[in-house]
Design an enzyme around this catalytic site. Structure first.
Site, PDB file in Angstrom:
ATOM      1  N   LYS A 231      -8.283  -4.249  -4.723  1.00  0.00           N
ATOM      2  CA  LYS A 231      -7.159  -4.354  -4.450  1.00  0.00           C
ATOM      3  C   LYS A 231      -7.158  -6.740  -3.989  1.00  0.00           C
ATOM      4  CE  LYS A 231      -5.424  -1.085  -1.563  1.00  0.00           C
ATOM      5  NZ  LYS A 231      -4.530  -0.446  -0.432  1.00  0.00           N
TER       6      LYS A 231
ATOM      7  N   ASP B 198      -1.451  -0.675   5.748  1.00  0.00           N
ATOM      8  CA  ASP B 198      -1.631   0.102   7.457  1.00  0.00           C
ATOM      9  C   ASP B 198      -3.169   0.465   6.892  1.00  0.00           C
ATOM     10  OD1 ASP B 198      -1.929   2.313   5.615  1.00  0.00           O
ATOM     11  OD2 ASP B 198      -0.572   3.640   7.106  1.00  0.00           O
TER      12      ASP B 198
ATOM     13  N   ASP C  13      -7.276  -2.015   3.439  1.00  0.00           N
ATOM     14  CA  ASP C  13      -6.050  -3.140   3.246  1.00  0.00           C
ATOM     15  C   ASP C  13      -6.865  -4.221   3.431  1.00  0.00           C
ATOM     16  OD1 ASP C  13      -3.791  -1.099   1.529  1.00  0.00           O
ATOM     17  OD2 ASP C  13      -3.622  -0.562   3.702  1.00  0.00           O
TER      18      ASP C  13
ATOM     19  N   ASP D 167       0.856  -1.748   0.111  1.00  0.00           N
ATOM     20  CA  ASP D 167       0.306  -0.403  -0.244  1.00  0.00           C
ATOM     21  C   ASP D 167       1.064   1.225  -0.162  1.00  0.00           C
ATOM     22  OD1 ASP D 167      -2.118   1.682   0.251  1.00  0.00           O
ATOM     23  OD2 ASP D 167      -1.592   2.251   2.362  1.00  0.00           O
ATOM     24  N   LYS D 168       0.350   2.048  -0.508  1.00  0.00           N
ATOM     25  CA  LYS D 168       1.638   3.415  -0.378  1.00  0.00           C
ATOM     26  C   LYS D 168       1.216   4.618   1.110  1.00  0.00           C
ATOM     27  CE  LYS D 168      -0.077   7.825  -1.755  1.00  0.00           C
ATOM     28  NZ  LYS D 168       0.279   8.091  -1.606  1.00  0.00           N
ATOM     29  N   THR D 169       0.028   5.175   0.731  1.00  0.00           N
ATOM     30  CA  THR D 169       0.311   5.691   2.076  1.00  0.00           C
ATOM     31  C   THR D 169       0.529   5.617   3.350  1.00  0.00           C
ATOM     32  OG1 THR D 169      -1.729   6.835   1.292  1.00  0.00           O
ATOM     33  CG2 THR D 169      -1.350   7.868   3.383  1.00  0.00           C
TER      34      THR D 169
ATOM     35  N   THR E 183      -3.455   1.387  -4.098  1.00  0.00           N
ATOM     36  CA  THR E 183      -3.022   2.375  -3.509  1.00  0.00           C
ATOM     37  C   THR E 183      -4.960   3.044  -3.731  1.00  0.00           C
ATOM     38  OG1 THR E 183      -2.471   4.866  -2.478  1.00  0.00           O
ATOM     39  CG2 THR E 183      -1.616   3.782  -5.167  1.00  0.00           C
ATOM     40  N   GLY E 184      -5.455   3.536  -3.143  1.00  0.00           N
ATOM     41  CA  GLY E 184      -6.470   3.532  -3.562  1.00  0.00           C
ATOM     42  C   GLY E 184      -6.076   5.976  -3.723  1.00  0.00           C
TER      43      GLY E 184
END
Length: 713
Positions: free
Chosen positions: A583, A602, A606, A407-409, A555-556
């Site tokens: 995802k 996180d 997810d 995930d990115k953030t 990522t969203g």
């Protein structure tokens, strides 16, 4: 809170809202031996592998309580059995002979006392294994419980018979120590991997329990489950949105990060849909209820997690498979030994003793500890290094990872907006003056951009004046008076609408969000903020690629931001703007292509993907929900720890295999000798010698497990 929170025109917000707790130490939230997330059927010892797929809410809580009671039961049985085993050892002729002492309590009736004490240990300490045997046989899946139960039943039955007249020696001390060690092994194992997954309860907890229903112009507080489709509900500023619905009146920014992963809050107005469990900004909203109960979005996420977890539980672990084979070997060889010796003309007593020896020896103490010891050591070692293991099977399987999806953030990035650059656009002002002017207004705002600016001001120790006549500019920014100056902090859109020239190359670009400081409607300065990439991310990606692992990002967040992060980190691929179910689908697609997928994230968004992935890894700064759904938690939120995880996972798996080989390998020698294949050569292993071999095997397994400490520095 004030209206500034929704009116920066960028719809930014905190990456993780206030409701998302900072991750606490989950070292005691490990995986239940009989929980569906745990891949090894470790329900042994409590007489059943109950199906908890239907549990949620308080039902899941009952399940956790049940598991805690099981742990307590094993612990109690172990200590009581151990206490009774001490006099059994002291009174056993074999032990007295080995240690060179003589002791008697009952002047010739010691055998009867041994029988009484051993019978208590057999029925009390051995009860979980006896009920486990029944359960495994019902399912036609003989495993460790069957193996242990057969060994202790043969040992107790044969020893009882010799106590009351049958010729031969007793197995009472072997019986007692076998039960003690197996209870200890199960207790250690269950404790090490304890903590039935609470992700479902935590997801349910995100849903508000009450709502403000509008009826005949009046507001009444009702339970959410009393709401019906098309009811009107009032959501006040800062409250959780209680149900999925459509806005019929009002406008506000809604924090949907825990559902979508999008790093900006979303502006909502009439006819827009909202999701139950998300956080309302500073405007009041009136909703028409659309979806409730099982149809609600978060409940669908809950069901996705439950489904993924229940599927995971269907694989059996290696110890159970070995135990199943040893059970077959024990029964076949045991009865084969009895029949063979009777056919060659030996006495029934001799043949029976050979059979009992084989069956007792086939159940090694070491096998009962082979996994638990490595699990206990690897779990505690990992925790000390910031890796919390909840699902040991997934941890062992980390050696197989071929694709790692980030995930990115909050994972590859820090998840909070920070000032990346700022500058004056007019000769009248110094660079820091721009921050001071912006800070005077932003100090009155709780917007995430404001938080980033105030953090920068704090770092630079700048003095900020008080702003007067503070006001929000609908959807575009904020304004107020600082001293005798009219100051505005606005978006590029405001400049365009008011024909204010935007300086060259200062448009909002890629990762950055750009805002302008206007003084008396002239551009005085610019401030750019960005969700920073973690410094450790570069090294982590590089290390993973060196290990032959393909690295992708899901990522969203929007395409522009996702591409910028992907390019900077040189990822193999990325997917932007995808929701939780997407995802999950991406993970499934990769798995269908034969990839062994690890997912790192996180957020609540997810959770389904973390549960579906072969290995789910939550970063510690994220939500409790993500952590409770994951198999492994990175406490320090450092992506580099993932490389350590994979290396240590390989070392742990090797130790387990070594222990399995040792724990079962001596049977290759001991079983034939116990059966009497070299009897004609005068070589015959006695039950006592077999017990000593078992003890030595246990010591070797314990020492080998301790060597694991060298593997994680």
């Amino acid at each position: 809170m004030n209206s500034s929170h929704q009116n920066h025109g960028h719809d930014h917000k905190k990456e993780k809202h206030d409701h998302e707790h900072q991750h606490k130490n989950h070292s005691n939230h490990n995986h239940d031996g009989h929980n569906h997330q745990h891949d090894n059927g470790d329900n042994r010892g409590h007489g059943g592998n109950e199906d908890h797929q239907g549990h949620e809410g308080h039902g899941g809580h009952d399940h956790s309580q049940h598991h805690a009671m099981m742990i307590k039961d094993f612990r109690k049985r172990f200590w009581i059995s151990l206490a009774i085993s001490i006099p059994i050892l002291v009174l056993s002729p074999m032990i007295q002979g080995l240690l060179g002492f003589e002791f008697s309590l009952t002047q010739g009736a010691d055998n009867y006392l041994l029988f009484a004490l051993s019978t208590i240990v057999f029925f009390y300490g051995g009860w979980p294994f006896l009920t486990g045997l029944v359960d495994e046989l019902k399912k036609k899946q003989p495993g460790m419980m069957t193996l242990i139960a057969v060994a202790i039943t043969v040992a107790w039955g044969y020893s009882s018979a010799t106590t009351f007249g049958l010729e031969g020696s007793t197995f009472f001390w072997e019986l007692a120590t076998l039960i003690d060690i197996m209870l200890l092994g199960h207790w250690i194992e269950m404790k090490s991997v304890m903590g039935a997954s609470q992700s479902l309860q935590k997801l349910v907890a995100l849903m508000p329990s009450e709502a403000h229903r509008l009826k005949d112009g009046e507001t009444e507080d009702v339970k959410v489950d009393e709401l019906k489709k098309d009811d009107k509900v009032l959501v006040r500023p800062g409250e959780k949105i209680p149900v999925d619905g459509v806005i019929t009146d009002g406008e506000s920014s809604v924090n949907e990060s825990m559902v979508t992963g999008e790093s900006k809050p979303v502006k909502k107005s009439k006819d827009d849909k909202v999701i139950g469990g998300t956080i309302n900004g500073n405007g009041s909203l009136t909703l028409s209820v659309e979806q409730i109960g099982e149809e609600a979005y978060l409940n669908k996420v809950i069901n996705m997690v439950r489904e993924a977890q229940s599927k995971k539980s269907k694989t059996q672990n290696l110890a159970d498979r070995i135990a199943a084979w040893l059970t077959i070997i024990a029964l076949t060889t045991g009865f084969g030994t009895l029949v063979t010796w009777l056919l060659v003309g030996e006495s029934f007593v001799f043949a029976l003793e050979r059979m009992a020896s084989v069956m007792v020896i086939t159940c090694p103490h070491a096998l009962g500890l082979a996994v638990p010891l490595v699990v206990a050591i690897s779990t505690s070692l990992s925790a000390s290094k910031g890796l919390l293991i909840r699902n040991r099977t997934a941890f062992e399987n980390s050696r197989k990872i071929s694709v790692l999806a980030f995930d990115k953030t909050g994972t590859l990035t820090k998840g909070n907006f920070a000032v990346s650059r700022y500058d004056a656009l007019s000769d009248e002002y110094e660079k820091d003056d721009i921050l001071k002017l912006a800070g005077a207004l932003e100090s009155k705002s709780e917007h995430p951009l404001a938080t980033g600016i105030m953090q920068k001001i704090k770092e630079l120790n700048l003095d900020v004046k008080e702003a007067d006549d503070f006001n929000s500019i609908s959807g575009k920014g904020i304004e107020g008076k600082v001293g005798n100056k009219n100051v505005k902090v606005v978006s590029p859109g405001y400049l365009k609408e008011n024909n204010i020239e935007i300086p060259e190359n200062e448009e909002e670009n890629q990762q950055e969000t750009v805002i302008y400081v206007l003084v008396d409607d002239k551009a005085a300065g610019v401030i750019a903020l960005a969700d920073e990439i973690r410094p450790e991310s570069h090294k982590a990606i590089s290390t993973l690629k060196e290990n032959g692992i393909k690295v992708i990002m899901m990522t969203g967040d929007n395409e522009k931001v996702a591409k910028a992060v992907s390019d900077e980190l040189q990822l193999d691929d990325y997917f932007a703007g995808i929701l939780p179910d997407q995802k999950l689908e991406k993970v499934k697609e990769l798995q269908d292509k034969g990839e062994f997928v690890a997912m790192t994230g996180d957020g609540i968004n997810d959770a389904p993907a973390l549960a579906t992935a072969n290995v789910g890894i939550a970063v510690g700064s994220g939500t409790d929900v993500a952590a409770e759904t994951a198999d492994i938690i990175l406490v320090n939120s450092n992506p580099q720890d993932i490389a350590s995880l994979i290396t240590f996972g390989k070392a742990t798996y090797r130790k387990m295999i070594q222990n399995f080989v040792w724990a079962t390998g001596y049977n290759v020698v001991a079983i034939p000798l116990a059966a009497g294949v070299l009897y004609s050569a005068g070589i015959l292993i006695s039950p006592a010698a077999g017990a000593v071999l078992m003890s030595l095997s246990t010591v070797v397994v314990a020492i080998n497990a301790q060597l694991l400490k060298r593997k994680l520095k």
